[in-house]
Design a protein around this motif. Sequence first.
Motif, PDB file in Angstrom:
ATOM      1  N   ASN A 406       3.183  18.180  11.041  1.00  0.00           N
ATOM      2  CA  ASN A 406       1.982  17.404  10.714  1.00  0.00           C
ATOM      3  C   ASN A 406       1.797  17.239   9.212  1.00  0.00           C
ATOM      4  OD1 ASN A 406       0.515  18.828  13.574  1.00  0.00           O
ATOM      5  ND2 ASN A 406       0.735  16.634  13.282  1.00  0.00           N
ATOM      6  N   GLY A 407       2.201  18.253   8.443  1.00  0.00           N
ATOM      7  CA  GLY A 407       2.091  18.147   6.985  1.00  0.00           C
ATOM      8  C   GLY A 407       2.984  17.054   6.433  1.00  0.00           C
ATOM      9  N   ILE A 408       4.245  17.029   6.919  1.00  0.00           N
ATOM     10  CA  ILE A 408       5.168  15.977   6.485  1.00  0.00           C
ATOM     11  C   ILE A 408       4.646  14.610   6.919  1.00  0.00           C
ATOM     12  CG2 ILE A 408       7.500  15.043   6.768  1.00  0.00           C
ATOM     13  CD1 ILE A 408       8.470  17.933   7.142  1.00  0.00           C
ATOM     14  N   GLY A 409       4.125  14.560   8.140  1.00  0.00           N
ATOM     15  CA  GLY A 409       3.569  13.300   8.633  1.00  0.00           C
ATOM     16  C   GLY A 409       2.383  12.826   7.818  1.00  0.00           C
ATOM     17  N   ALA A 410       1.508  13.769   7.423  1.00  0.00           N
ATOM     18  CA  ALA A 410       0.334  13.407   6.619  1.00  0.00           C
ATOM     19  C   ALA A 410       0.755  12.850   5.267  1.00  0.00           C
ATOM     20  CB  ALA A 410      -0.566  14.627   6.433  1.00  0.00           C
ATOM     21  N   ILE A 411       1.748  13.481   4.642  1.00  0.00           N
ATOM     22  CA  ILE A 411       2.229  13.002   3.340  1.00  0.00           C
ATOM     23  C   ILE A 411       2.871  11.622   3.475  1.00  0.00           C
ATOM     24  CG2 ILE A 411       3.895  13.425   1.496  1.00  0.00           C
ATOM     25  CD1 ILE A 411       3.469  16.444   2.033  1.00  0.00           C
ATOM     26  N   ALA A 412       3.710  11.471   4.525  1.00  0.00           N
ATOM     27  CA  ALA A 412       4.408  10.197   4.716  1.00  0.00           C
ATOM     28  C   ALA A 412       3.434   9.057   5.005  1.00  0.00           C
ATOM     29  CB  ALA A 412       5.416  10.338   5.862  1.00  0.00           C
ATOM     30  N   THR A 413       2.498   9.292   5.925  1.00  0.00           N
ATOM     31  CA  THR A 413       1.547   8.225   6.251  1.00  0.00           C
ATOM     32  C   THR A 413       0.564   7.987   5.110  1.00  0.00           C
ATOM     33  OG1 THR A 413       0.159   9.839   7.413  1.00  0.00           O
ATOM     34  CG2 THR A 413       1.694   8.554   8.739  1.00  0.00           C
ATOM     35  N   GLY A 414       0.253   9.038   4.349  1.00  0.00           N
ATOM     36  CA  GLY A 414      -0.610   8.859   3.178  1.00  0.00           C
ATOM     37  C   GLY A 414       0.044   7.961   2.144  1.00  0.00           C
ATOM     38  N   CYS A 415       1.330   8.213   1.890  1.00  0.00           N
ATOM     39  CA  CYS A 415       2.066   7.350   0.950  1.00  0.00           C
ATOM     40  C   CYS A 415       2.138   5.922   1.477  1.00  0.00           C
ATOM     41  CB  CYS A 415       3.467   7.907   0.729  1.00  0.00           C
ATOM     42  SG  CYS A 415       3.509   9.481  -0.157  1.00  0.00           S
ATOM     43  N   ALA A 416       2.369   5.792   2.785  1.00  0.00           N
ATOM     44  CA  ALA A 416       2.427   4.452   3.385  1.00  0.00           C
ATOM     45  C   ALA A 416       1.086   3.737   3.248  1.00  0.00           C
ATOM     46  CB  ALA A 416       2.823   4.563   4.860  1.00  0.00           C
ATOM     47  N   THR A 417      -0.013   4.493   3.393  1.00  0.00           N
ATOM     48  CA  THR A 417      -1.346   3.898   3.238  1.00  0.00           C
ATOM     49  C   THR A 417      -1.523   3.324   1.836  1.00  0.00           C
ATOM     50  OG1 THR A 417      -2.266   5.495   4.809  1.00  0.00           O
ATOM     51  CG2 THR A 417      -3.825   4.338   3.404  1.00  0.00           C
ATOM     52  N   LEU A 418      -1.082   4.090   0.837  1.00  0.00           N
ATOM     53  CA  LEU A 418      -1.194   3.617  -0.550  1.00  0.00           C
ATOM     54  C   LEU A 418      -0.341   2.376  -0.777  1.00  0.00           C
ATOM     55  CD1 LEU A 418      -1.096   7.041  -2.465  1.00  0.00           C
ATOM     56  CD2 LEU A 418      -3.086   5.584  -2.034  1.00  0.00           C
ATOM     57  N   VAL A 419       0.857   2.377  -0.200  1.00  0.00           N
ATOM     58  CA  VAL A 419       1.745   1.221  -0.362  1.00  0.00           C
ATOM     59  C   VAL A 419       1.140  -0.014   0.301  1.00  0.00           C
ATOM     60  CG1 VAL A 419       3.981   0.256   0.304  1.00  0.00           C
ATOM     61  CG2 VAL A 419       3.848   2.597  -0.567  1.00  0.00           C
ATOM     62  N   ILE A 420       0.680   0.164   1.523  1.00  0.00           N
ATOM     63  CA  ILE A 420       0.095  -0.967   2.256  1.00  0.00           C
ATOM     64  C   ILE A 420      -1.150  -1.482   1.550  1.00  0.00           C
ATOM     65  CG2 ILE A 420      -0.999  -1.652   4.427  1.00  0.00           C
ATOM     66  CD1 ILE A 420       0.800   0.473   5.803  1.00  0.00           C
ATOM     67  N   GLY A 421      -2.022  -0.560   1.143  1.00  0.00           N
ATOM     68  CA  GLY A 421      -3.262  -0.963   0.486  1.00  0.00           C
ATOM     69  C   GLY A 421      -3.029  -1.715  -0.813  1.00  0.00           C
ATOM     70  N   SER A 422      -2.040  -1.269  -1.585  1.00  0.00           N
ATOM     71  CA  SER A 422      -1.794  -1.901  -2.888  1.00  0.00           C
ATOM     72  C   SER A 422      -1.041  -3.223  -2.761  1.00  0.00           C
ATOM     73  CB  SER A 422      -1.012  -0.942  -3.797  1.00  0.00           C
ATOM     74  OG  SER A 422       0.213  -0.569  -3.187  1.00  0.00           O
ATOM     75  N   THR A 423      -0.043  -3.260  -1.876  1.00  0.00           N
ATOM     76  CA  THR A 423       0.755  -4.482  -1.772  1.00  0.00           C
ATOM     77  C   THR A 423       0.050  -5.587  -0.992  1.00  0.00           C
ATOM     78  OG1 THR A 423       1.888  -3.598   0.189  1.00  0.00           O
ATOM     79  CG2 THR A 423       2.927  -3.220  -1.943  1.00  0.00           C
ATOM     80  N   LYS A 424      -0.835  -5.202  -0.074  1.00  0.00           N
ATOM     81  CA  LYS A 424      -1.526  -6.203   0.749  1.00  0.00           C
ATOM     82  C   LYS A 424      -2.980  -6.413   0.334  1.00  0.00           C
ATOM     83  CE  LYS A 424       1.925  -6.949   3.561  1.00  0.00           C
ATOM     84  NZ  LYS A 424       2.602  -8.272   3.604  1.00  0.00           N
ATOM     85  N   PHE A 425      -3.393  -5.792  -0.764  1.00  0.00           N
ATOM     86  CA  PHE A 425      -4.809  -5.826  -1.144  1.00  0.00           C
ATOM     87  C   PHE A 425      -5.316  -7.251  -1.307  1.00  0.00           C
ATOM     88  CE2 PHE A 425      -8.347  -5.708  -4.142  1.00  0.00           C
ATOM     89  CZ  PHE A 425      -9.146  -4.744  -3.556  1.00  0.00           C
ATOM     90  N   LEU A 426      -4.641  -8.045  -2.097  1.00  0.00           N
ATOM     91  CA  LEU A 426      -5.106  -9.400  -2.372  1.00  0.00           C
ATOM     92  C   LEU A 426      -4.841 -10.357  -1.214  1.00  0.00           C
ATOM     93  CD1 LEU A 426      -4.037  -9.786  -6.119  1.00  0.00           C
ATOM     94  CD2 LEU A 426      -6.295  -9.240  -5.196  1.00  0.00           C
ATOM     95  N   LYS A 427      -3.995  -9.939  -0.257  1.00  0.00           N
ATOM     96  CA  LYS A 427      -3.669 -10.803   0.874  1.00  0.00           C
ATOM     97  C   LYS A 427      -4.597 -10.590   2.066  1.00  0.00           C
ATOM     98  CE  LYS A 427       1.209 -11.256  -0.376  1.00  0.00           C
ATOM     99  NZ  LYS A 427       2.617 -11.101   0.065  1.00  0.00           N
ATOM    100  N   GLY A 428      -5.567  -9.718   1.892  1.00  0.00           N
ATOM    101  CA  GLY A 428      -6.529  -9.514   2.974  1.00  0.00           C
ATOM    102  C   GLY A 428      -6.864  -8.070   3.265  1.00  0.00           C
ATOM    103  N   ALA A 429      -6.031  -7.118   2.761  1.00  0.00           N
ATOM    104  CA  ALA A 429      -6.304  -5.704   3.032  1.00  0.00           C
ATOM    105  C   ALA A 429      -7.632  -5.262   2.431  1.00  0.00           C
ATOM    106  CB  ALA A 429      -5.169  -4.841   2.493  1.00  0.00           C
ATOM    107  N   TRP A 430      -8.088  -5.959   1.394  1.00  0.00           N
ATOM    108  CA  TRP A 430      -9.353  -5.588   0.754  1.00  0.00           C
ATOM    109  C   TRP A 430     -10.527  -5.690   1.746  1.00  0.00           C
ATOM    110  CZ3 TRP A 430     -13.420  -8.985   0.649  1.00  0.00           C
ATOM    111  CH2 TRP A 430     -13.138 -10.323   0.879  1.00  0.00           C
ATOM    112  N   ILE A 431     -10.385  -6.581   2.725  1.00  0.00           N
ATOM    113  CA  ILE A 431     -11.456  -6.734   3.716  1.00  0.00           C
ATOM    114  C   ILE A 431     -11.606  -5.451   4.525  1.00  0.00           C
ATOM    115  CG2 ILE A 431     -12.224  -8.034   5.742  1.00  0.00           C
ATOM    116  CD1 ILE A 431     -10.719 -10.450   4.639  1.00  0.00           C
TER     117      ILE A 431
END
Length: 613
Positions: A406-431
């Motif tokens: 679960n720790g590895i999963g939390a780190i991996a999905t946390g990093c993915a959240t940051l990537v998704i939020g930053s790369t898709k922010f202006l394309k609609g993720a900001w909503i």
Amino acid sequence: MIKHFFIGSPIPTLEQKENRLNKVRALAAFSPDALSSIAYANQEIFLALVVAGSSGLSLSFPIGLAITGLLVLVALSYFQTIQGYPSGGGSYIVARENLGITPGLAAAASLLVDYTLTAAVSLTAGVAAIASSFPILWEYQTPLALFFLLVITIINLRGIRETGTAMAVPVYLFLVTYLLMLAYGVIQALLTDGFVTEFNTLPASKPLSTLLILEAFSAGCTALTGIEAISNGVPVFEKPEVKNAGKTLLIMAFLMALLFVGSIGLTQFLNVLPEGQETILSALAHRILGNGFGYILIQISSTLILVVAANTSFAGFPRLAAILASDGFLPKPLTQLGDRLVYSYGIVTLSALTGLLIILFKGDSHALVPLFAVGVFVSFTLSQSGMVLHWWKTRGKNWKLKLTVNGIGAIATGCATLVIGSTKFLKGAWISILLIPLIVHMFYKVRDHYQSTAAQLSLSRINQKRKKEIQSFSSLRVVLPISSLHIGIVEAVKIAKQISDNIQAVYIEIEPDSGIEVKEKWEKYFQEIPLVILPSPYRSIISPLLDYLDKYDRESADNQLAAVILPELIPAKRWHQILHNQSARLIKSSLLYRRRNLGFQRVIIDVPYHLNE
């Protein structure tokens, strides 16, 4: 009745435990979103990389493998969630109990947003799949998506068991046809040396960059949506619930990985490129099967699985909403089971929200996709972080291994959240990023209301002073507002005489001198009851009446407010109401929501008089 025709006859509450799902039906009910996400996940990866030409598309398979690794971690995490929290609730329950109320609500808000967006994306992607085969349908994206939404809503309102049965055919048709197609594609490629690792004929419009690769990865992470649904619905499985739910989750995760890796691998290795508005999976089916019956069958199965993929949301959203409502964070009606032992209010709420999204985004799945990946990964991260603390506190068998996973999963999905939020922010993720805290704020407002209501209704507020006030009430004073003199008034007068001998009728004079004729008629029939004529120079009914009531109560000084008896005409048909004024309802509404005076409640008695057709 029309309702029973579409939804079915009511089911007794005693049959609730019998209305469970076995593993076959459960896989059909909970997996469509997870299995079908390859359609829009592959499409989004392709659209992100195609701008970099051959070099960009050559990274499709490595990115697919990275996403599959993340899928395995998330699946293992939710398998452990099922073991630790068999009552359902998934990310919300785990985060709330281990991280606190606010993180739990953040996970819940993320999931509710994700469920709504998943339903909208699945339905619009289903329309896109069939429109790839029949291009004339592109013009009717929104109406078709709304039609499919209506069908899915009705199926879910019919009940859990019927939903699982109805979903089984599209789900297993999709699995059989797609797995056979992928197997045939691998054989075809091996026999013809068809593997191509570079898209030599495709020029680039943008250079390949780290940002572009991250955008493709974040777009492909939509393949993981729906994997948490089983952990939310453990209680609907047949006994043993935990064992059956865990097995179903592992089977679903294996099929997801196989379909995703197989389809994205063949897309790259066979140098597949779509034409026009065609989807990438449609192009893959064309490449392997040609234009014959096999291709049409694949497209039909793709459309059906994408349409029923919305069912994952209909299985998860109402149950999660019911859990939140039982905790006081959403309206209580969401906890009520409908005629068919499903959470009808939750189903209808999700349907309305999904329909609104489809209309706002004009049935375009590509425009909707950037909004919902960030929400689901927020819930993944909070859930796995909560499970880390859960294992640390409970320390059961193999707790260190479980904590590590679960720790590895939390780190991996946390990093993915940051990537998704930053790369898709202006394309609609900001909503979605904006919506989640707003929904959490709404949760707290709802809870505050219920806590305030409970405090105000507590019997502990009846102190000795209030008991004496109740006992000291004299004969109830009654005020009877009238708009004219008719037979319906007679019924109201009868009620008034039964409860009091202190009655006053009140007529609001909208037109000057109109009260003269009313008073003459009144004294002819009810001379024992005084009639007060109140002029209304501004033609208002409400204000003069409220002012009179306040004045009457002050002058009476009997520690109570006058009761108001409202005669109300009820037409034989609903549409007849537009032919009558709504004075009684307006007065009642004003009295109900107006702050009480003198510290006492005002009694309002509605006396309906039903008109014949």
